[in-house]
Scaffold this active site. Structure first.
Site, short mmCIF file in Angstrom:
data_model
loop_
_atom_site.label_atom_id
_atom_site.label_comp_id
_atom_site.label_asym_id
_atom_site.label_seq_id
_atom_site.Cartn_x
_atom_site.Cartn_y
_atom_site.Cartn_z
N GLY A 97 14.74 -12.78 -7.02
CA GLY A 97 16.04 -13.15 -6.59
C GLY A 97 16.81 -12.10 -6.05
CB ALA A 147 -7.15 -5.91 -1.33
CB CYS A 175 -0.80 -0.02 1.29
SG CYS A 175 -1.84 -1.82 1.59
CG ASP A 222 -0.02 -8.58 7.01
OD1 ASP A 222 -1.01 -7.71 6.41
OD2 ASP A 222 1.05 -8.37 6.37
CG ASN A 277 3.59 -0.19 2.17
OD1 ASN A 277 3.40 -0.95 1.64
ND2 ASN A 277 4.74 0.59 1.66
N GLY A 278 2.87 -3.32 3.91
CA GLY A 278 3.86 -4.34 4.00
C GLY A 278 3.40 -5.43 3.99
CD GLU A 279 1.72 -8.54 2.33
OE1 GLU A 279 1.12 -9.51 2.82
OE2 GLU A 279 1.09 -8.05 1.26
#
EC number: 6.3.5.4
Length: 617
Positions: free
Chosen positions: A381, A56, A2, A106, A81-83
């Site tokens: 990677g 989303a 986000c 999360d 903003n993130g995971e």
């Protein structure tokens, strides 16, 4: 993923003009709408405004932001903003403490963790993130950024008011924030660029919260607080144990990062780093009955014009197709033309708010736009070379003498492009030397280490804190410009911390670059892929692209109204137009050679023009 923006004033309340302040927060977030095209939201309390643009990825139907939870008679609100890759474990831990959850996002876990642990919550997180918390209970605003700065967060202070945003363009919407660039900013652009000193926002008065830092804004003012950096520790494991340890970390981090409720894919070049990530991801998805999608990148004319060099020994295309076939992925090769590449230079400046890695940025931005048509999440990677020691300057002693950054060890051409009076005013050599000295003083070492051991730690530390940061910045801005989330498994802090303390002879067994990673990946890929020589992100070798750049730069030189004339020597820049370039001799990193210098100058001109930059030197 986000984007968010906000501001806080702890001395004056926002009551009485609620709509005015909400509108301002929304305008700031609207500048970041590309980061979150799915929904928008805003929040206002007595002392803080937050606005959010959401992409989303988990639980798309819920998890609107800003998100609030009741706490001690008030509401605490987050813009995130993130995971968070360890969200399931952390959720279970918080449920044992009495928390209940209304979403699978999360975001709610991060906010609950903040309520449970306060600022120490960041120690619990495994992920990539930047967030802001409006905490009226403790009358403070709390900011935080992940350990390696995968997700961005910029801020500015104006007397007793703090403003912050995921990107600089959001801050430029805030009253009183002007696009002014002084000596420091110009030294960053011409001395260090496209890298940046950690924390430097280039624009006067704009800072970036440094990786591994949190910040508190309360009645005592604003202060940044470090919570993570690499630590020097003895390495007590044997080589076979080290290989198994690395393999376990790789399997775990890739599996964690496959969590998504939207279509997911990988970038696959056919090189070691992306092939390892893809092999693990393909296997995990097969176990779920799914087939992995992969993408590779190519440029118009490279089949005809590519010339091998020590920095780029071969082309990716055949290797990518070979690995895709071996792993049975749904593979797509994306092609960028000369004109698309040249046109992408301006878009890349707007995506980053700064000049960057020229067409290396522009091509990634273009490719991400194509990938976004089918997918929303990508694993790549990136970062393996910085962490495992893959770059040439880890192996060629002459590339790091302790007096220059190894990826940019000659300032003569950069300095020579400036007007003589600006060369004197800026003092590029002194500025760059000071930044390097500051970084070298911060390198964690152990007592009793040999000069060579210290030197290898220095190269590793510089690469992670500078070069890797540059590539992560590029990856975030160029992907999120299209609302595409790119994840970087090799940047897992557990991997980086562990490998930082592995002795060099284990990282490079048999004298083979990244031999440790190759040994850890045995069985995942065939030997010819595991031992393929490093080839970096692809770039064009087509002389037609160089001709387009020279034509455009000629137009700039002929137009005296173009802002580039204020900074650069017309004679020196004209000289660039008559050179024949060696694509294998970069002036920054492995990819930025002569054509990329032309493109970088065009980006600087675009930036000065589009952002209405006032140069204050």
């Amino acid at each position: 993923m986000c984007g968010f923006a906000g501001f806080s004033d702890l001395q004056e309340e926002f009551s009485g003009q609620e709509q005015h302040w909400l509108d301002l927060a929304r305008r700031m977030a609207r500048r970041l709408a590309h980061r979150g095209p799915d929904s928008q939201g805003a929040h206002l309390s007595r002392h803080c405004a937050l606005a959010h643009a959401r992409l989303a990825v988990m639980d798309p139907e819920h998890g609107a932001q800003p998100m609030s939870l009741p706490w001690r008679g008030q509401e605490v609100t987050i813009a995130y903003n993130g995971e968070l890759y360890n969200a399931p474990e952390l959720r279970a831990q918080l449920e044992e403490r009495g928390f209940s959850f209304q979403t699978r996002c999360d975001t709610e876990v991060v906010l609950a963790a903040y309520l449970a642990f306060g600022p120490d919550c960041v120690e619990q997180f495994n992920g990539i993130f930047a967030f802001a918390v409006d905490d009226p209970v403790n009358r403070r605003v709390f900011l935080c950024r992940d350990r390696f700065g995968v997700k961005p967060l910029f801020y500015t202070l104006q007397e007793h008011r703090l403003a912050f945003a995921s990107e600089i363009k959001g801050l430029l919407e805030f009253p009183g924030v002007s696009p002014v660039v002084g000596r420091e900013g110009l030294c960053e652009l011409f001395g260090l660029g496209p890298a940046r000193t950690p924390g430097c926002g280039v624009f006067q008065g704009i800072r970036e919260l440094r990786p591994g830092h949190m910040a508190v804004f309360d009645r005592l003012g604003f202060r940044e607080i470090p919570y993570f950096d690499l630590e020097a520790q003895p390495h007590g494991e044997s080589y076979p144990e080290t290989v198994e340890h690395v393999r376990a970390l790789l399997l775990d981090t890739v599996e964690r990062q496959l969590a998504s409720d939207v279509p997911l894919c990988t970038f696959l070049s056919g090189g070691l780093d992306s092939s390892v990530v893809t092999a693990i991801a393909a296997q995990k998805l097969r176990e779920r009955g799914e087939r992995l999608s992969t993408y590779s990148f190519e440029f118009e004319g490279n089949q005809e014009f590519f010339t091998p060099s020590s920095f780029q020994p071969d082309r990716d295309e055949d290797w990518a197709r070979r690995v895709s076939s071996l792993l049975d992925t749904d593979h797509t090769s994306l092609l960028c033309s000369n004109r698309q590449l040249a046109a992408s230079l301006q878009s890349a400046v707007i995506a980053k708010d700064l000049p960057g890695m020229a067409d290396i940025d522009g091509s990634l931005l273009y490719f991400c736009q194509l990938v976004k048509q089918r997918h929303t999440v990508v694993l790549c990677g990136e970062c393996a070379d910085e962490i495992f020691g893959g770059y040439p300057w880890f192996h060629r002693r002459e590339m790091f003498d302790g007096r220059h950054f190894p990826w940019s060890n000659n300032l003569d051409q950069r300095r020579g492009l400036l007007k003589p009076e600006l060369q004197e005013a800026l003092g590029l050599e002194e500025y760059v030397a000071q930044r390097l000295e500051e970084s070298l003083r911060a390198v964690p070492t152990l007592l009793g280490e040999t000069p060579e051991q210290v030197r290898m730690r220095q190269i590793s530390y510089l690469n992670i804190h500078w070069f890797m940061a540059t590539l992560l910045d590029r990856k975030d801005r160029c992907s999120m410009y299209s609302g595409l989330e790119v994840r970087v498994p090799y940047a897992d802090h557990r991997i980086a911390q562990y490998i930082y303390n592995v002795p060099w002879e284990m990282k490079c067994p048999r004298g083979e670059a990244k031999g440790l990673l190759r040994d850890a990946a045995k069985g995942l890929l065939p030997e010819e892929v595991l031992h393929r020589k490093k080839s970096p992100y692809p770039k064009t070798h087509n002389p037609g692209y160089e001709a387009l750049l020279k034509e455009e730069l000629s137009h700039v030189l002929r137009d005296s109204a173009q802002p580039l004339h204020k900074l650069l020597s017309e004679e020196a820049v004209s000289g660039l137009l008559h050179q024949t370039y060696d694509y294998g001799k970069p002036w920054f990193g492995q990819l930025m050679a002569g054509p990329q210098m032309l493109a970088y100058l065009l980006q600087i001109n675009t930036w000065l023009l589009r952002y209405h930059i006032y140069v204050d030197v």
